[in-house]
Enzyme design. Structure first.
Site, PDB file in Angstrom:
ATOM      1  N   LYS A  35      45.140  30.441  47.383  1.00 29.79           N
ATOM      2  CA  LYS A  35      44.580  30.807  46.074  1.00 29.79           C
ATOM      3  C   LYS A  35      45.190  32.124  45.596  1.00 29.79           C
ATOM      4  CE  LYS A  35      40.726  33.065  48.399  1.00 29.79           C
ATOM      5  NZ  LYS A  35      39.408  32.832  49.013  1.00 29.79           N
ATOM      6  N   ARG A 133      26.079  33.906  47.982  1.00 28.93           N
ATOM      7  CA  ARG A 133      26.990  34.025  46.838  1.00 28.93           C
ATOM      8  C   ARG A 133      27.101  32.656  46.180  1.00 28.93           C
ATOM      9  NH1 ARG A 133      33.346  35.400  47.653  1.00 28.93           N
ATOM     10  NH2 ARG A 133      33.140  33.405  48.724  1.00 28.93           N
ATOM     11  N   TYR A 257      49.962  64.565  38.048  1.00 23.32           N
ATOM     12  CA  TYR A 257      48.843  64.695  37.097  1.00 23.32           C
ATOM     13  C   TYR A 257      47.677  65.431  37.734  1.00 23.32           C
ATOM     14  CZ  TYR A 257      50.918  61.378  33.804  1.00 23.32           C
ATOM     15  OH  TYR A 257      51.723  60.752  32.903  1.00 23.32           O
ATOM     16  N   MET A 305      51.628  55.771  36.698  1.00 25.90           N
ATOM     17  CA  MET A 305      51.857  54.354  36.384  1.00 25.90           C
ATOM     18  C   MET A 305      53.184  53.858  36.971  1.00 25.90           C
ATOM     19  SD  MET A 305      51.949  52.423  32.692  1.00 25.90           S
ATOM     20  CE  MET A 305      50.347  53.001  32.182  1.00 25.90           C
TER      21      MET A 305
HETATM   22  C1  LIG Z   1      39.548  32.723  50.448  1.00 25.57           C
HETATM   23  C2  LIG Z   1      38.803  31.756  51.267  1.00 25.57           C
HETATM   24  C3  LIG Z   1      39.136  31.562  52.613  1.00 25.57           C
HETATM   25  C4  LIG Z   1      40.191  32.379  53.344  1.00 25.57           C
HETATM   26  O1  LIG Z   1      39.634  33.605  53.737  1.00 25.57           O
HETATM   27  P1  LIG Z   1      40.523  34.682  54.568  1.00 25.57           P
HETATM   28  O2  LIG Z   1      39.554  35.775  54.856  1.00 25.57           O
HETATM   29  O3  LIG Z   1      41.589  35.117  53.625  1.00 25.57           O
HETATM   30  O4  LIG Z   1      41.035  33.984  55.742  1.00 25.57           O
HETATM   31  C5  LIG Z   1      38.453  30.579  53.316  1.00 25.57           C
HETATM   32  N1  LIG Z   1      37.485  29.853  52.723  1.00 25.57           N
HETATM   33  C6  LIG Z   1      37.138  30.013  51.426  1.00 25.57           C
HETATM   34  C7  LIG Z   1      36.068  29.175  50.831  1.00 25.57           C
HETATM   35  C8  LIG Z   1      37.773  30.980  50.662  1.00 25.57           C
HETATM   36  O5  LIG Z   1      37.427  31.140  49.392  1.00 25.57           O
END
Ligand SMILES: *Cc1c(COP(=O)(O)O)cnc(C)c1O
Length: 362
Positions: A35, A133, A257, A305
């Protein structure tokens, strides 16, 4: 010359990290989580580099379609499910698997009439085992499971949940989530999945039928620093740039800065072409390490930046044009993250599109 900022992506290292995940998973199938553009590494390149992965996990429909249209034929799971009932048609046409974590998603799936009569789906039903969540409470989970099975539209149901604290050593939360997951999902013989990278490494009891490693594929240690487990992960991204200026300053002169860093004595200051506009963290504190050649130097003053300043007083040989590594080979991204009040995940996913991505093939 263009700005010399590059993210070098080492696909062989990703393959090696995947092989380690695969080995640790034992008999379980492996879903490589790609993702958010494979945590900033390029989802398509990573998917192509991992033909052994049993499935790919993405956040949403758009991420999945990008992979399908580029020819990735493996199972793809929408970890966030659908955000809108109109997405089921694309789910059907692109042959995607979908997490259902909320009542609205369940109802829209039950109401969906496939274009192709008799069409069946692989659904991952999510239990809220304590993270609070996403996911169904245990009683709603049981009802959802019955409704899905009765729908006649299920080819396979995978029961899943997600850990809140798997990165901590011997977490009571992880134990309680695991117990609740087992209790709520037992009995039916459906495949089960709960382990992310951290649990894959530390909690073999959680592997079940599918493991879902993300961050470890990219070579960042998923465990909090108290836990020293020797896992030979290799960094997948090296973010690097060059020194574009070197100057001498006097004791008491300030840099950057806000004049927030002052030289304790006569000092040599290097300016590196990297900044928060590239995804380098603005909250990195004085002393955050960078590698100049293969030697460490410390961030001096605020991140701007397009530039950072580093104290080269102990590196008299450093010259304009020298390569500077911000994280990756030789400098763990977790270390930079810790100095910036964040985690490796955020730094890796935050590298901006103006950075040149270069892929090292195996
Ligand atoms: C992002 C995600 C993972 C992977 O988690 P990591 O900590 O990056 O290994 C696994 N399961 C779900 C549902 C996720 O959203």
């Amino acid at each position: 010359m263009n700005r010399p900022v590059e993210a070098l992506i080492n696909l062989a290292n990703i393959r090696s990290n995947f092989a380690l995940a695969n080995k640790l998973s034992g008999e379980a199938s492996v879903m490589a989580v790609i993702k958010a553009n494979a945590y900033g590494h390029g989802a398509l390149a990573v998917a192509r580099a991992l033909p052994e992965s049993d499935a790919f996990g993405v956040a949403c429909l758009a991420e999945a379609i990008e992979l399908r249209e580029a020819g990735i034929a493996k199972p793809i799971v929408l970890l966030g499910g659908v955000f809108d009932s109109t997405e089921w048609r694309d789910v059907e046409h692109f042959g995607l698997q979908v997490v259902i974590h909320a009542q609205e998603q369940l109802e829209s799936f039950l109401a969906y009439r496939p274009d192709q009569a008799e069409r069946q789906f692989v659904i991952w039903l999510k239990l809220d085992s304590g993270m609070h969540r996403l996911g169904f409470s245990p009683s709603a989970f049981a009802r959802a499971r019955d409704l899905l099975i009765d729908s006649g539209k299920i080819q396979e149901l995978v029961l899943m949940s997600h850990f809140a604290c798997a990165d901590e050593y011997q977490s009571a939360m992880t134990d309680s989530q695991l117990a609740l997951f087992k209790k709520a999902s037992g009995g039916g013989g459906d495949p089960l999945s709960i382990a992310n990278s951290a649990a894959l490494i530390t909690c073999p009891d959680s592997h079940f039928d599918w493991v879902r490693p993300g961050i470890m594929l990219y070579g960042a240690n998923p465990l909090t620093e108290q836990v020293i487990v020797d896992v030979p992960l290799l960094p997948a991204m090296t973010l690097r740039s060059r020194l574009i200026d070197v100057r001498d300053i006097l004791a008491g002169d300030s840099v950057g800065y806000g004049g927030q860093w002052s030289a304790p004595g006569a000092a040599r200051i290097g300016t590196v072409a990297i900044g928060y506009g590239d995804g380098y963290p603005r909250h990195a504190v004085n002393g955050t390490p960078v590698l100049v050649g293969d030697k460490r130097a410390a961030l001096a003053g605020r991140v701007s930046m397009d530039y950072i300043s580093v104290d080269l007083s102990d590196l008299p040989e450093a010259r304009v044009g020298d390569e500077v590594v911000l994280w990756g080979e030789g400098l763990p991204v977790e270390e930079v993250a810790a100095m910036s009040g964040t985690i490796a995940y955020e730094l890796l996913t935050g590298v901006r599109s103006r950075v040149n991505f270069r892929y090292l093939e195996e």
